[in-house]
Scaffold this motif. Structure first.
Motif: not given
Length: 918
Positions: A271-300
């Motif tokens: 089963q292929l899951p969704s990409l990892v999304i940051p929790p509500e309390d995540a900071t911009n210092a660790d965005w690269s650890s969330f694959s959903a954020m990495e994809l969004f920023i890369d494509r943007m």
């Protein structure tokens, strides 16, 4: 010398050659040098300046020369705009992102490949990925390994989750050791075309109507990996063809992608899951650890002129976008492509209608993936009529739901057998996601929006919404009953997500006037849910909205109005603070009136307890005590514990520590029979927590300091486990922080205050937020008396008393007089002591009189803690002829306090006695 291999390519550094599948490619010298530097440091970001220095060692060139050679390289390697091999990192440089393998010189590709099986002359036709695959590395590697031991692996998942991209990445890895044949079933409209299509890809000419025998003969000696992509709309034929191929051939493997499993013998499902999304309390210092954020920023960055992404507000906005899109890669790519047109903030604000906003994909993508709606249409068309209906029904759930919940909203429109067959179908076809380990399910938000659209068009929306509201009402009744018998974590797991459905049902009812009765009933029956989740601000608005609709309804004077009134009274008390106390009192009075008319004794007591809480908060302790005692006389059949909470607070703050302690014991005994037998009496306190808070302060004032702090640690743990913000705030503000400060441990007092401040901000508890700033200032040693004027200007009641105790000699004399004249016997010895110190220089005789009164009051209360503080001050104020008597008082008092816990006052007393002994 080492040869570096990546994908189909080999880079021979010594011979300065690049080959693809054994074929030497023409590559200029500068381009070769650039590639060699990048490949040798694969995975690292190399700046443009560093690349220029490494390649043009003796010549000065500008960045344009590097860019020209980079374009040549990327074209040669077959990169698309996103860069599968070489990635442009805006503002930082370039990185080689393909895994690189070292092969020793003289060791050919064939020597490192396991060639043990004779293969048919089949050429791979694997399409190249359109962009860099993000967040799927582990899944790809694990699945590739799985195919070494399993001949059939199916990648299952929702539409847009990235199944095809992952399959291509797996095929890329395996193509180094075996041929890989990609079969796009999405292009076929008839399952009977699978075998003829496969025959064509194999280069087999078939002259009969049945292509299967020829295909099986072509595959019988092959170890080819067949990638069957998008099987869901031809699921039966795809399963049949797969089974026939695996049965007839010993070495062929099949990698399938589908929204549902093929259900073929030997199938391994991933089963292929969704990409990892940051929790509500995540900071911009660790965005690269969330694959959903990495994809969004890369494509943007690829589709817009954004050069950097490091502002906290941008991170928070992007994080909210990927959370709203549930980490679905296709939706995230669509969203990223819209940033250039809408801007980041406008995009986030537009996602209430994602199907409209996310309407443009890559022109080269398959038609089913060129818009998010097209992807969902493609998936929806694969459902049976019954599955389509049930999908529309369950779209009303805003949170997670069980199969029983889904059955309840179908409202008899489906037989039980049809329901369970359709429900299983939706799950197998990846429309339903598993929400948690409790057997509940959910729809991804974009899928749910699509389902709601379909429901609206079906003409059944109001009927299904009404069934959903009935379901919510029944669940709220269960939640209220279970709250008294389930532990908090268990109750939260069972009911916390219900709040989303309650919101949705109330909003639908409000929007549909003829169904407005649902809003009134749901608002009345959801009190415990709002309070436990810390959403009393929202609860206040919901309840007031329901009360506005109450006149003229059938609920006037009923239990429904009773619950609404008592709910609003409690919410006003906490959310709007002291100015709203008159309104809260009016609600409790009306609640008591209705409860008495209904003969509901327990709720009448709840309403009276709410009124008593307001009296205590406003330092009207005698009235609160009188009110509780009269209740006991009026309802002798009720246990004393029913009134003990009112009495323990009243007696403590009035200064009667013994009676307060006695009633604490009664209150705690009353709470032992069940987890929360009297929770939410009046204004939403947990009985055990507030009783323990009183008991801790009593022990502290009685000199049993060590036991008080042991009890405090235990109570804090219990409060954390209960996770009930109001009770925790009461424990922190009225007991924990003050006794830590009074003991001299200002650091600990500040730590308790930090916890309290976090809770008041998180849950918008206005009454307690008023305490935070004042406590913060007074706990700081640096504040002087002039700065306290503003703090005490509006302070009244119990809050005034606490602030005076913390301020000490910094308190204004006027405020001290107000406190001393009040009913707060619990702190009167301390206020008298403080006033004595303040007046000592200007009026030493009155100071002596005040300190004597403080000592007398402390002894009357049997509060050695206050008595020791007063005795220490009496020594400070004493003249030479009074010092011996003053030291005797200190020694006498010191013998009655726990010396094992060294408070500031005990240390000071011992110092005074030591000096006297010299």
């Amino acid at each position: 010398m080492t040869v570096l291999r990546f994908g189909r390519f080999e880079l021979d550094i010594a011979h300065r050659s690049l080959s693809e599948s054994g074929k030497i490619l023409h590559l200029g010298g500068r381009a070769f040098d650039i590639l060699a530097v990048l490949v040798a440091r694969a995975g690292q970001i190399i700046s443009k300046d560093e690349l220029i220095r490494a390649v043009w060692t003796s010549t000065t060139v500008d960045e344009g020369a590097l860019r020209v050679h980079m374009v040549t390289l990327r074209k040669l390697l077959g990169d698309r705009e996103a860069g599968r091999y070489i990635e442009n990192i805006p503002g930082r440089g370039y990185a080689f992102v393909m895994p690189v393998q070292s092969v020793e010189d003289g060791e050919s590709s064939s020597n490192v490949q396991p060639v043990a099986i004779p293969k048919a002359n089949i050429s791979s036709n694997l399409p190249r990925l359109a962009g860099r695959l993000i967040g799927r590395e582990t899944f790809v590697e694990e699945t590739a390994r799985l195919l070494a031991s399993s001949r059939l692996v199916t990648i299952a998942g929702a539409g847009g989750i990235g199944k095809t991209s992952v399959a291509l990445a797996i095929g890329e890895i395996l193509s180094e050791s075996r041929p890989v044949l990609f079969v796009d079933l999405a292009a076929l409209t008839d399952g009977r075309l699978i075998m003829p299509t496969l025959a064509s890809l194999l280069g087999v000419t078939v002259f009969s109507d049945d292509a299967e025998p020829a295909v099986l003969r072509a595959l019988e000696d092959s170890n080819v990996l067949l990638v069957f992509d998008n099987c869901e709309h031809l699921i039966l034929e795809a399963a049949s063809s797969t089974e026939d191929i695996l049965t007839a051939t010993p070495n062929v493997s099949i990698l399938a992608t589908s929204r549902e499993p093929l259900r073929v013998s030997g199938e391994r499902i991933r089963q292929l899951p969704s990409l990892v999304i940051p929790p509500e309390d995540a900071t911009n210092a660790d965005w690269s650890s969330f694959s959903a954020m990495e994809l969004f920023i890369d494509r943007m960055m690829l589709s817009s002129d954004v050069e950097s992404f490091d502002r906290p507000e941008d991170f928070e906005t992007a994080a909210s976008i990927v959370r709203r899109l549930d980490g679905i890669p296709l939706a995230i790519e669509f969203a990223a492509s819209r940033v250039a047109h809408l801007g980041l903030a406008n995009l986030a604000n537009s996602l209430d209608d994602p199907l409209t906003v996310l309407r443009r994909g890559r022109r080269t993508a398959p038609p089913r993936q060129q818009t998010l709606r097209a992807t969902l249409d493609w998936s929806f068309d694969s459902l049976t009529p019954t599955e389509k209906s049930l999908f529309e029904y369950v779209a009303v759930f805003a949170g997670s739901f069980s199969s029983d919940a889904a059955l309840s909203v179908s409202g008899g429109r489906l037989s039980e057998d049809d329901f369970y067959e359709a429900f299983d179908g939706l799950f197998l076809k990846s429309f339903l996601s598993v929400s948690a380990g409790d057997g509940s399910y959910r729809l991804l938000e974009t899928t749910r929006r699509y389902g709601l659209e379909k429901l609206e068009k079906s003409g059944q929306s109001d009927a299904i919404r009404a069934a959903h509201a009935v379901y919510c009402e029944k669940e709220l009744q269960s939640a209220e009953a279970d709250w008294k018998v389930l532990a908090t974590p268990q109750w939260m797991r069972r009911y916390s997500s219900l709040i989303n459905d309650v919101r949705a049902a109330i909003q639908w009812s409000v929007d549909h006037e003829r169904d407005a009765d649902f809003a009134i009933r749901l608002s009345a029956r959801s009190t415990v849910l709002w309070a436990q989740l810390g959403l009393m601000n929202e609860q206040t608005k919901v309840v007031e909205q329901a009360l506005a609709r109450l006149p003229g309804s059938k609920h006037v004077g009923t239990r429904i109005e009773l619950e609404l009134r008592i709910s609003r009274g409690g919410a006003l008390f906490h959310v709007r603070g002291f100015p709203a106390d008159p309104e809260a009192l009016a609600e409790f009075d009306r609640s008591a009136e209705i409860a008495e008319a209904l003969g509901d004794t327990s709720t009448f007591i709840r309403a009276t307890a709410g009124r008593a809480s307001i009296w205590v908060s406003n330092a009207r302790y005698a009235e609160a005590i009188d009110m509780a005692l009269k209740l006991g006389i009026r309802f002798p059949e009720m246990s004393l514990g029913s009134f003990s909470r009112m009495l323990e607070h009243g007696y403590f703050f009035h200064g009667n520590l013994k009676l307060a302690s006695d009633h604490v014991e009664g209150s705690l005994r009353d709470a032992e029979g069940s987890l929360r037998r009297t929770l939410n009496d009046g204004v939403g306190f947990d009985q055990r927590i507030i009783s323990r808070a009183v008991l801790i302060f009593v022990k502290f004032l009685q000199g049993d300091t060590s036991e008080a702090f042991r009890e405090l640690d235990s109570a804090m743990e219990e409060a954390r486990a209960l996770d009930y913000s109001i009770s925790t705030c009461l424990l922190l503000f009225l007991t924990a922080s003050p006794i830590a400060f009074l003991s001299g441990d200002h650091k600990r007092a500040g730590e308790y205050l930090d916890i309290a401040e976090t809770l008041t901000k998180k849950h918008a508890l206005h009454r307690w937020s008023l305490w935070v700033a004042a406590y913060r200032s007074l706990i700081s040693d640096g504040i002087q008396r002039p700065e306290t004027e503003e703090i005490f200007h509006s302070a009244v009641g119990m809050r005034l008393e606490y602030l005076l105790v913390l301020a000490g000699v910094r308190a204004p004399l006027e405020a001290l007089d107000r406190g001393i004249k009040g009913e707060g016997g619990w702190c009167r010895p301390e206020l008298l002591r403080i006033k004595a110190k303040v007046l000592n220089e200007s009026d030493p005789l009155q100071a002596q009189s005040l300190i004597k009164a403080a000592l007398d009051e402390a002894r009357r209360m049997e509060a050695p803690f206050w008595e020791l503080r007063a005795a220490n001050t009496a020594y400070e104020l004493a003249g030479p002829d009074q010092e011996i008597t003053a030291r005797a008082k200190i020694k006498s008092t010191l013998d009655r306090v726990d010396g094992a816990y060294l408070t500031a006052d005990i240390a000071k007393a011992r110092e005074i006695l030591d000096v006297g002994d010299l």
